[in-house]
Design a protein around this motif. Structure first.
Motif, mmCIF file in Angstrom:
data_model
loop_
_atom_site.group_PDB
_atom_site.id
_atom_site.type_symbol
_atom_site.label_atom_id
_atom_site.label_comp_id
_atom_site.label_asym_id
_atom_site.label_seq_id
_atom_site.Cartn_x
_atom_site.Cartn_y
_atom_site.Cartn_z
ATOM 1 N N GLU A 1 32.666 43.474 47.984
ATOM 2 C CA GLU A 1 32.324 44.890 48.099
ATOM 3 C C GLU A 1 32.972 45.501 49.355
ATOM 4 O O GLU A 1 33.530 46.605 49.303
ATOM 5 N N THR A 2 32.922 44.785 50.451
ATOM 6 C CA THR A 2 33.511 45.264 51.706
ATOM 7 C C THR A 2 35.019 45.456 51.548
ATOM 8 O O THR A 2 35.570 46.484 51.954
ATOM 9 N N GLY A 3 35.679 44.473 50.950
ATOM 10 C CA GLY A 3 37.117 44.585 50.731
ATOM 11 C C GLY A 3 37.478 45.733 49.810
ATOM 12 O O GLY A 3 38.415 46.493 50.082
ATOM 13 N N ARG A 4 36.728 45.900 48.746
ATOM 14 C CA ARG A 4 37.001 47.009 47.820
ATOM 15 C C ARG A 4 36.823 48.348 48.512
ATOM 16 O O ARG A 4 37.600 49.280 48.317
ATOM 17 N N ASN A 5 35.778 48.462 49.345
ATOM 18 C CA ASN A 5 35.555 49.713 50.071
ATOM 19 C C ASN A 5 36.705 50.014 51.030
ATOM 20 O O ASN A 5 37.120 51.164 51.164
ATOM 21 N N LEU A 6 37.227 48.992 51.687
ATOM 22 C CA LEU A 6 38.355 49.191 52.596
ATOM 23 C C LEU A 6 39.600 49.622 51.846
ATOM 24 O O LEU A 6 40.318 50.530 52.271
#
Length: 168
Positions: free
Chosen positions: A158-163
């Motif tokens: 989720e963190t990577g997708r948001n970035l």
């Protein structure tokens, strides 16, 4: 990337082509072998496989490949594993743009024991160190922890997708 996108690949399942070389060399590590040992003993065997198959599709080592990058570049891998022990900035400067990087996160420090901010910093650092290069961020060696590990990996994804969606 959607599964039906032509750039999507099913890693370790269906992407393998018979007429290529994939080198999985976790024993190749700058802490274990000198450059001379790699150059004189290990590389000739890897080069023979490269020449036999006509290419090197993937080169993998979870070790520190930094001392060997100039030599490994001669194998012209399509996909190069960049472990958390390998200096990404040197790899980015050394390899041609056509070489994709599979950048591996540190499984404990950057995922299992990391909060969302630390995860985001680790992902952003890789993206900023190799700007414009096609990177595949990877999390492996997550063998223990059960449901806690699963939830941490979901948070990392989720963190990577948001970035990526927000453009870090």
């Amino acid at each position: 990337i959607a599964v039906d996108d032509p750039d999507y690949e099913w890693h370790y399942v269906v992407y393998r082509r018979v007429a290529n070389s994939e080198l999985f060399n976790d024993e190749v590590d700058g802490a274990l072998f000198s450059f001379e040992t790699y150059r004189d003993i290990i590389f000739p065997a890897e080069k023979a496989l490269h020449d036999f198959y006509g290419s090197t599709r993937y080169y993998h080592s979870c070790g520190n490949m930094t001392p060997f990058l100039k030599k490994v570049k001669e194998l012209d891998p399509e996909l190069m594993h960049i472990s958390s022990a390998t200096d990404l900035s040197i790899a980015h400067a050394e390899f041609p743009w056509r070489t994709r990087f599979q950048c591996c996160m540190h499984p404990v420090d950057e995922i299992l024991n990391a909060d969302e901010r630390k995860m985001a910093d680790a992902i952003s650092r890789r993206m900023n160190t190799a700007p414009g290069r096609r990177l595949e961020l990877w999390a492996d060696a997550l063998y223990e922890g059960g449901i806690d590990t699963f939830h941490k990996v979901l948070k990392w994804l989720e963190t990577g997708r948001n970035l990526v969606d927000g453009g870090c």
